[in-house]
Each structure stands twice: as C-alpha cells, then as structure tokens.
Design a protein around this motif. Structure first.
Motif, mmCIF file in Angstrom:
data_model
loop_
_atom_site.group_PDB
_atom_site.id
_atom_site.type_symbol
_atom_site.label_atom_id
_atom_site.label_comp_id
_atom_site.label_asym_id
_atom_site.label_seq_id
_atom_site.Cartn_x
_atom_site.Cartn_y
_atom_site.Cartn_z
ATOM 1 N N GLU A 14 34.767 29.060 28.947
ATOM 2 C CA GLU A 14 34.254 29.684 27.729
ATOM 3 C C GLU A 14 33.041 30.559 28.034
ATOM 4 O O GLU A 14 32.831 31.585 27.386
ATOM 5 N N ASP B 128 35.869 24.207 28.674
ATOM 6 C CA ASP B 128 34.774 24.425 27.723
ATOM 7 C C ASP B 128 33.676 23.483 28.210
ATOM 8 O O ASP B 128 33.763 22.272 28.002
ATOM 9 N N ASP C 264 31.166 21.453 24.537
ATOM 10 C CA ASP C 264 31.761 21.680 23.230
ATOM 11 C C ASP C 264 30.872 21.068 22.145
ATOM 12 O O ASP C 264 30.350 19.966 22.311
ATOM 13 N N GLY C 265 30.725 21.837 21.062
ATOM 14 C CA GLY C 265 29.904 21.355 19.939
ATOM 15 C C GLY C 265 28.435 21.603 20.201
ATOM 16 O O GLY C 265 27.574 20.829 19.789
ATOM 17 N N ARG D 132 39.385 28.221 20.592
ATOM 18 C CA ARG D 132 40.013 28.973 21.664
ATOM 19 C C ARG D 132 41.223 28.211 22.213
ATOM 20 O O ARG D 132 41.173 27.002 22.432
ATOM 21 N N GLU E 272 40.264 24.827 24.449
ATOM 22 C CA GLU E 272 40.027 23.869 23.360
ATOM 23 C C GLU E 272 41.376 23.367 22.821
ATOM 24 O O GLU E 272 41.719 22.193 22.925
#
Ligand code: AHG
Ligand code: MN
Ligand code: MN
Length: 335
Positions: free
Chosen positions: A90, A112, A115-116, A278, A282
């Motif tokens: 990412e 990723d 994430d978050g 994505r 993801e």
C-alpha cells in the motif's frame, strides 16, 4: 499436549499437505516482521512513533510514521532470504525489486503494512495484512519485476493472513487448508496455535459499516441497511447490532470469532473509486481467509477472489462474513 508453535504447524503442513520449504520460510519471516511491528506499535508515545510523516502515499493518503516504519520492517525482513521475486505494498507506488546482491525466489508478497492507521494515535487495534502469490513467469522472475506480475486473481493466492495488534497480538493464517489462529507469547517470542478450527457462523445479527456514508450509497445497500435497522418488526424479522472499529483487520477478526457481516460499499463520492478498500492487499487476502473459514465475500456482483486485477492499488466494494447475510446483500444487487 505440548504447545504447537507456528514453526511446528508449518512443518506439519509440509508433511500433510506438501507445503514447500520456501513458503514455510516466507511465512516464518512475515511472522517475525509482524512481531517487530507489534513491538514498535506497542511503544506508542514512548518510542516516538505516533503521528504523521507529513508525506502522502500513491493514493493521496497522509502517511503515519508507523505506516512507513511497518513497511520498512516488512521489506528488510523479506528482501534477503531468496524466497521472493518481489514485493508490493500500500505504501509504495510500484513493485519493489529484490536488491541485486540477493537471490530471487518463486513467490510474490503483497501487503498492507499497517491497516487501520487512523486508530494508532488513539490506541485502538491495528494490523498487518498479507497475500502470497506465485511468480507467474515459468522461467522464474529473474529480471526486473513489473506491476503486471502481481495482477493475478485472488484465487491464485497460495497463502494469506493478517496480524492484529490488539489486547493480544495474533496471527491468523490460511495456506488454503482452513484458517488457524496463533497468539503471540511475548515471553517466549513465539506464535502459539490457540484457535485451531475457525468457522464463521452461517447467520448473524451483527453488521459493520461506516454509517456516516449512508447518503452516498447505492440503492441495494440503502435498502439492505434500512432493513437491518428496521429490526424485529421489519422484513428481516430480527434485531441487529452494529460495530465499526475502522480497521478492517479488527472488524474481520471479530467476524472470524463470532460472525457478522462487514461492508465497505461503493459510493458516489468519487466516481472513479469503486469502494475504499484495495483489492490486492486488503480485499483478496481477507476474502481468502473468510472463505477458508466457511464465510462468503463478494463485491455485490461477483466473488471478490474471481476479480482479475488491472492495477496494484485498485479499489473494490466489499461485502464479507456470514454466508446468509452476504448472500442477501449480493442478491439485492442483482434485483
Ligand atoms: P488503511 O489504514 O490501511 O488505509 O486502511 C483503512 C481502511 C480499513 O482498514 C477500514 O475498514 C477503513 O479504512 C475505515 O474507513 P473509514 O475511515 O471510512 O471508517
Ligand atoms: Mn488498510
Ligand atoms: Mn495501511
């Protein structure tokens, strides 16, 4: 019975399912990187790791310091071992080339790294998501690797997983043979198998969606969420509860644990973006995991794992989780 560590699980997979040694090594290296990320995340303000970098990634998102640090940890851990032909993330515009001094291997790793990341500064769960593909060139991906090599449907994944950095650090993994959950034993420094048979319940009364986007949704999603909110006296005849953690890793983890339906639909805010999430790092790995746990995942029209990607950072609408609800919302898209 003695504890089953991630290493032992992987060795046993080689015996029972012919998991290749270089794939086993790859998973061990990713797990080691996730331990390092877990440690870095847990330092918080004491480690000076909170806040933004002041830079943007290729998607125009402001990068947090931990987005960049986690990306570097994964790259450094994975570039030297000879198991990969390349990586994509990412946080990087294009495919990452394995430095020339190292040998290349048969696999591609997509991730990723964090994430978050909007959750970091408020001390709420974040995670790392990864997907493993094979290098598509039968002669071996020896030269420079283009983005094209990664553009394979999710059905081509040979492994996928995520680490969640929450009250416990856990690693959830599929090699296409069910989903296993490992909890990090911080004293021993190893991931221990704690969740052996993960199954997403067929039906649920819990949904996850960012309701603040309601006015932007398409008609089938508006209809479905209206029906969920109508509760017992509505067309679905039961009351539903709602949760939204704003980290896909944490929302998916809850669904793997006790069921639910997760939605990040397409909306009309930006016409060229079919959803926020994505596909490559993801939606695909999470869909592989959810399907391997008996759940279902679509973009409203088709199975996510069947989508043929056209670009590395392609976005997609996501509906995943308990089969009964994902079938319902997918059906509303066909109506
Ligand atoms: P990332 O931090 O890697 O950019 O991903 C964030 C994603 C996903 O994890 C989460 O489900 C969603 O963004 C949250 O979106 P909202 O900001 O709309 O709540
Ligand atoms: Mn993410
Ligand atoms: Mn991220």
């Amino acid at each position: 019975m003695s504890r089953v560590t991630l290493s032992r699980y992987l060795i046993e997979q080689t015996r029972s399912h012919n998991t290749p040694a270089d794939l086993r090594f790859l998973i061990e290296v990713v797990a080691r990187a996730c331990k390092a990320i877990s440690y870095t995340v847990s330092k918080g303000a004491l480690g000076g790791v909170l806040g933004s970098m002041g830079t943007e990634n290729v998607q125009g998102e402001v990068q947090k310091k931990l987005d960049v640090l986690s990306n570097e940890i994964l790259l450094e851990a994975n570039e030297w071992g000879g198991h990969l032909a390349g990586m994509a993330s990412e946080e990087m515009d294009n495919a990452y080339q394995i430095p020339g001094q190292y040998p290349k291997g048969a696999y591609l790793l997509v991730f990723d790294p964090l994430d978050g990341s909007s959750n970091i500064d408020v001390n709420v769960s974040v995670g790392t998501i990864f997907s493993v593909l094979r290098c598509p060139d039968s002669n071996g991906c020896t030269g420079d690797l283009g983005d094209d090599a990664f553009l394979q449907a999710g059905t081509e994944q040979v492994a996928a997983g995520y680490a969640i950095y929450g009250p416990q650090t856990m690693l959830m993994l599929t090699l296409g043979n069910g989903v296993k959950g490992f909890t990090l034993d911080r004293e021993m420094g190893s991931f221990v198998l704690t969740h052996d048979h993960i199954q997403v319940p067929e039906s649920t009364a819990e949904f996850a969606i960012n309701m603040s986007n309601q006015r932007h949704w398409e008609a089938p999603v508006k209809r479905y969420v209206d029906e969920l909110l109508a509760g017992k006296t509505g067309p679905l005849g039961k009351n539903y509860n709602m949760r939204w953690i704003a980290a896909m890793v944490a929302d998916v983890h809850r669904i793997l644990t006790r069921g639910g339906v997760f939605m990040y639909p397409r909306d009309d805010r930006e016409a060229d973006k079919p959803g926020k999430l994505r596909l490559m790092y993801e939606a695909n790995p999470m869909s592989f995991i959810i399907e391997q746990a008996g759940g279902m995942s679509t973009n409203g029209y088709q199975r996510i794992l069947d989508i043929k990607p056209t670009s590395l950072h392609q976005r997609v609408a996501v509906f995943l989780g308990s089969r009964e609800e994902v079938e319902r919302i997918t059906g509303y898209h066909q109506a």
